[in-house]
Design an enzyme around this catalytic site. Structure first.
Site, PDB file in Angstrom:
ATOM      1  N   GLY A 103     -11.046   2.830   1.258  1.00 57.12           N
ATOM      2  CA  GLY A 103     -10.289   1.946   0.375  1.00 57.12           C
ATOM      3  C   GLY A 103     -11.177   0.799  -0.058  1.00 57.12           C
ATOM      4  O   GLY A 103     -11.319  -0.196   0.657  1.00 57.12           O
ATOM      5  N   ALA A 104     -11.828   0.966  -1.226  1.00 60.27           N
ATOM      6  CA  ALA A 104     -12.757  -0.073  -1.703  1.00 60.27           C
ATOM      7  C   ALA A 104     -12.015  -1.088  -2.562  1.00 60.27           C
ATOM      8  O   ALA A 104     -12.388  -1.356  -3.698  1.00 60.27           O
ATOM      9  CB  ALA A 104     -13.896   0.587  -2.486  1.00 60.27           C
ATOM     10  N   GLY A 123     -10.979  -4.140   1.759  1.00 58.51           N
ATOM     11  CA  GLY A 123     -12.037  -3.179   2.115  1.00 58.51           C
ATOM     12  C   GLY A 123     -13.406  -3.733   1.744  1.00 58.51           C
ATOM     13  O   GLY A 123     -14.347  -3.693   2.544  1.00 58.51           O
ATOM     14  N   LYS A 165       5.405 -11.138  11.337  1.00 56.54           N
ATOM     15  CA  LYS A 165       4.930 -11.243   9.967  1.00 56.54           C
ATOM     16  C   LYS A 165       5.889 -10.519   9.022  1.00 56.54           C
ATOM     17  O   LYS A 165       6.183 -10.994   7.921  1.00 56.54           O
ATOM     18  CB  LYS A 165       3.511 -10.651   9.866  1.00 56.54           C
ATOM     19  CG  LYS A 165       2.828 -11.018   8.567  1.00 56.54           C
ATOM     20  CD  LYS A 165       1.380 -10.601   8.532  1.00 56.54           C
ATOM     21  CE  LYS A 165       0.797 -10.907   7.161  1.00 56.54           C
ATOM     22  NZ  LYS A 165      -0.297 -10.016   6.803  1.00 56.54           N
ATOM     23  N   ASN A 170       9.602 -13.143   0.627  1.00 55.29           N
ATOM     24  CA  ASN A 170       9.063 -12.438  -0.554  1.00 55.29           C
ATOM     25  C   ASN A 170      10.124 -11.830  -1.466  1.00 55.29           C
ATOM     26  O   ASN A 170      10.064 -12.036  -2.690  1.00 55.29           O
ATOM     27  CB  ASN A 170       8.041 -11.390  -0.106  1.00 55.29           C
ATOM     28  CG  ASN A 170       6.806 -12.026   0.501  1.00 55.29           C
ATOM     29  OD1 ASN A 170       6.858 -13.138   1.023  1.00 55.29           O
ATOM     30  ND2 ASN A 170       5.688 -11.343   0.443  1.00 55.29           N
ATOM     31  N   SER A 213       2.932 -12.518  -2.359  1.00 59.20           N
ATOM     32  CA  SER A 213       2.183 -11.309  -2.741  1.00 59.20           C
ATOM     33  C   SER A 213       3.101 -10.321  -3.459  1.00 59.20           C
ATOM     34  O   SER A 213       2.688  -9.658  -4.424  1.00 59.20           O
ATOM     35  CB  SER A 213       1.562 -10.658  -1.504  1.00 59.20           C
ATOM     36  OG  SER A 213       2.559 -10.434  -0.530  1.00 59.20           O
TER      37      SER A 213
HETATM   38  P1  NAP Z   1      -6.143  -3.043  -2.872  1.00 61.81           P
HETATM   39  O1  NAP Z   1      -6.977  -4.147  -3.405  1.00 61.81           O
HETATM   40  O2  NAP Z   1      -5.124  -2.393  -3.761  1.00 61.81           O
HETATM   41  O3  NAP Z   1      -7.127  -1.925  -2.315  1.00 61.81           O
HETATM   42  C1  NAP Z   1      -6.695  -0.691  -1.831  1.00 61.81           C
HETATM   43  C2  NAP Z   1      -7.797   0.299  -2.107  1.00 61.81           C
HETATM   44  O4  NAP Z   1      -7.489   1.540  -1.461  1.00 61.81           O
HETATM   45  C3  NAP Z   1      -7.969   0.630  -3.607  1.00 61.81           C
HETATM   46  O5  NAP Z   1      -9.333   0.451  -3.935  1.00 61.81           O
HETATM   47  C4  NAP Z   1      -7.573   2.094  -3.698  1.00 61.81           C
HETATM   48  O6  NAP Z   1      -8.300   2.817  -4.635  1.00 61.81           O
HETATM   49  C5  NAP Z   1      -7.945   2.567  -2.314  1.00 61.81           C
HETATM   50  N1  NAP Z   1      -7.342   3.863  -1.967  1.00 61.81           N
HETATM   51  C6  NAP Z   1      -6.047   4.200  -1.921  1.00 61.81           C
HETATM   52  N2  NAP Z   1      -5.920   5.485  -1.555  1.00 61.81           N
HETATM   53  C7  NAP Z   1      -7.176   5.966  -1.375  1.00 61.81           C
HETATM   54  C8  NAP Z   1      -7.713   7.220  -1.006  1.00 61.81           C
HETATM   55  N3  NAP Z   1      -6.920   8.270  -0.752  1.00 61.81           N
HETATM   56  N4  NAP Z   1      -9.049   7.355  -0.923  1.00 61.81           N
HETATM   57  C9  NAP Z   1      -9.882   6.323  -1.197  1.00 61.81           C
HETATM   58  N5  NAP Z   1      -9.431   5.095  -1.549  1.00 61.81           N
HETATM   59  C10 NAP Z   1      -8.096   4.919  -1.641  1.00 61.81           C
HETATM   60  O7  NAP Z   1      -5.347  -3.495  -1.571  1.00 61.81           O
HETATM   61  P2  NAP Z   1      -5.627  -4.766  -0.621  1.00 61.81           P
HETATM   62  O8  NAP Z   1      -5.119  -5.984  -1.306  1.00 61.81           O
HETATM   63  O9  NAP Z   1      -7.022  -4.728  -0.125  1.00 61.81           O
HETATM   64  O10 NAP Z   1      -4.611  -4.451   0.568  1.00 61.81           O
HETATM   65  C11 NAP Z   1      -4.842  -3.478   1.578  1.00 61.81           C
HETATM   66  C12 NAP Z   1      -3.796  -3.731   2.679  1.00 61.81           C
HETATM   67  O11 NAP Z   1      -4.067  -5.011   3.261  1.00 61.81           O
HETATM   68  C13 NAP Z   1      -2.352  -3.801   2.140  1.00 61.81           C
HETATM   69  O12 NAP Z   1      -1.457  -3.263   3.061  1.00 61.81           O
HETATM   70  C14 NAP Z   1      -2.117  -5.305   1.989  1.00 61.81           C
HETATM   71  O13 NAP Z   1      -0.743  -5.671   2.084  1.00 61.81           O
HETATM   72  C15 NAP Z   1      -2.894  -5.842   3.187  1.00 61.81           C
HETATM   73  N6  NAP Z   1      -3.337  -7.238   3.014  1.00 61.81           N
HETATM   74  C16 NAP Z   1      -4.008  -7.632   1.885  1.00 61.81           C
HETATM   75  C17 NAP Z   1      -4.413  -8.948   1.759  1.00 61.81           C
HETATM   76  C18 NAP Z   1      -5.178  -9.420   0.535  1.00 61.81           C
HETATM   77  O14 NAP Z   1      -5.409 -10.631   0.419  1.00 61.81           O
HETATM   78  N7  NAP Z   1      -5.595  -8.585  -0.381  1.00 61.81           N
HETATM   79  C19 NAP Z   1      -4.146  -9.870   2.793  1.00 61.81           C
HETATM   80  C20 NAP Z   1      -3.481  -9.435   3.946  1.00 61.81           C
HETATM   81  C21 NAP Z   1      -3.073  -8.108   4.042  1.00 61.81           C
HETATM   82  P3  NAP Z   1      -8.018   2.740  -6.213  1.00 61.81           P
HETATM   83  O15 NAP Z   1      -8.617   1.430  -6.635  1.00 61.81           O
HETATM   84  O16 NAP Z   1      -8.745   3.920  -6.711  1.00 61.81           O
HETATM   85  O17 NAP Z   1      -6.531   2.796  -6.377  1.00 61.81           O
END
Ligand code: NAP
Length: 308
Positions: free
Chosen positions: A7-8, A12, A187, A195, A255
């Site tokens: 998950g980039a 990630g 949480k 939310n 969020s």
């Molecule tokens: P994000 O930016 O949407 O990143 C998710 C990544 O996963 C996307 O790049 C997506 O690819 C990839 N992905 C999904 N399915 C895949 C697969 N089968 N193979 C390869 N890659 C795949 O999400 P995020 O914000 O990092 O959040 C990730 C988790 O952390 C969530 O549950 C979120 O609630 C939690 N979280 C996030 C934050 C934050 O600040 N961002 C803070 C706390 C918690 P595509 O781009 O190709 O769709």
């Protein structure tokens, strides 16, 4: 030993950059050949921290690469977790360890059930990052927006993993949490109290000060839920904590509000949906929580967004 980050996206890339910058081997697993080609054209990922952009050449690969996986950070959204794991499951080495970064609850159990041979660690993070899609590097430019902390734990084994030193060296603030489920429940409860209402009232977190009675009622029901599912510690002072979060983050959009405003799928099924499903299983009657879930589902349906 190499880390793999599946998950980039925002978190990630944030983790991959911090591991890579101290020389820890790390590989990013991209969704498909088109995404891998686009990532390779960008020449790696960029992390923006305190207005300073730094580039990291982290190698990318696909899920069907031949190399075995020993250590994996699962950094996709909760609704993608099961299918993402299925795509790499044949590559997991004996004794592989996974960190599941997903928000809410439900996806972690589903992933762990898919992989009885692996060790699944659950994580809860208060760090914040977002993809700066408008930048020339495209989606692999990630802005580290909110410094925070990540709690890690294993609901089944208390033994500390051997790789916590990699996080230490990478400057990833973390703490081992023997009671990670309590943290994740707390949480989730905070999220359920704040939310969904910010989406329904289309307001910043601080706007909920005008809906104080509704918030208080939800906190009572969430407290009953936490008690009934064996998490009394997560229920302690929940209402006071919710009020404190509303005050401290008054100017922010939640969020879930941001997801809906940008037409993105929410993680409702792993937050309010999970809370209501658990209450139903426990035969617990929580009318306000259930009504909130239904209102949110209708709201998302009306906007063509998934509500389950
Ligand atoms: P994000 O930016 O949407 O990143 C998710 C990544 O996963 C996307 O790049 C997506 O690819 C990839 N992905 C999904 N399915 C895949 C697969 N089968 N193979 C390869 N890659 C795949 O999400 P995020 O914000 O990092 O959040 C990730 C988790 O952390 C969530 O549950 C979120 O609630 C939690 N979280 C996030 C934050 C934050 O600040 N961002 C803070 C706390 C918690 P595509 O781009 O190709 O769709």
């Amino acid at each position: 030993m190499s880390w793999h980050v599946l998950g980039a996206g925002s978190l990630g890339c944030l983790w991959a950059a911090r591991l890579a910058r101290t020389g820890t081997p790390v590989q990013l697993i991209l969704r498909n050949p088109a995404r891998l080609a686009a990532y390779q054209r960008a020449g790696g990922l960029t992390l923006v921290e305190q207005n300073q952009a730094r580039h990291y050449v982290v190698p990318g690969q696909l899920a069907d690469d031949a190399s075995p996986i020993q250590r994996l950070l699962l950094a996709c959204k909760a609704y993608d977790a099961e299918s993402a794991i299925a795509s790499i499951a044949p590559r997991l080495a004996p004794g592989a360890e996974l960190i599941l970064l997903q928000n809410g609850l439900g996806s972690q159990e589903a992933v762990a059930a898919q992989l009885p041979q692996a060790r699944c660690l659950f994580a809860s993070s208060t760090e914040g990052a977002f993809r700066d899609g408008a930048a020339p590097e495209g989606e692999w430019r990630v802005v580290f927006a909110g410094h925070g902390h990540t709690w890690l734990g294993d609901p089944h084994h208390e033994t500390l993993p051997s790789w916590l030193g990699d996080l230490e060296r990478g400057g990833i603030p973390h703490q081992w949490s023997p009671d990670i489920l309590s943290r994740l429940w707390r949480k989730l409860a905070l999220n359920c109290a704040i939310n969904p209402l910010t989406v329904l009232y289309d307001c910043r977190n601080g706007g909920l000060r005008e809906h104080a009675t509704e918030v208080a009622t939800l906190c009572i029901e969430l407290g009953q839920l936490l008690q009934s599912c064996g998490q009394p510690g997560a229920a302690v002072d929940l209402h006071a904590d919710v009020q404190q979060v509303i005050q401290a983050t008054a100017a922010n959009y939640s969020s879930m509000h941001q997801d809906v405003a940008q037409g993105r799928r929410t993680e409702i099924a792993y937050l309010l949906g999970y809370a209501c499903a658990t209450a139903l299983r426990q035969r617990l009657i929580l009318p306000h929580l259930v009504a909130l879930h239904q209102r949110l589902q209708h709201y998302l349906d009306a906007r063509g967004l998934p509500s389950h």
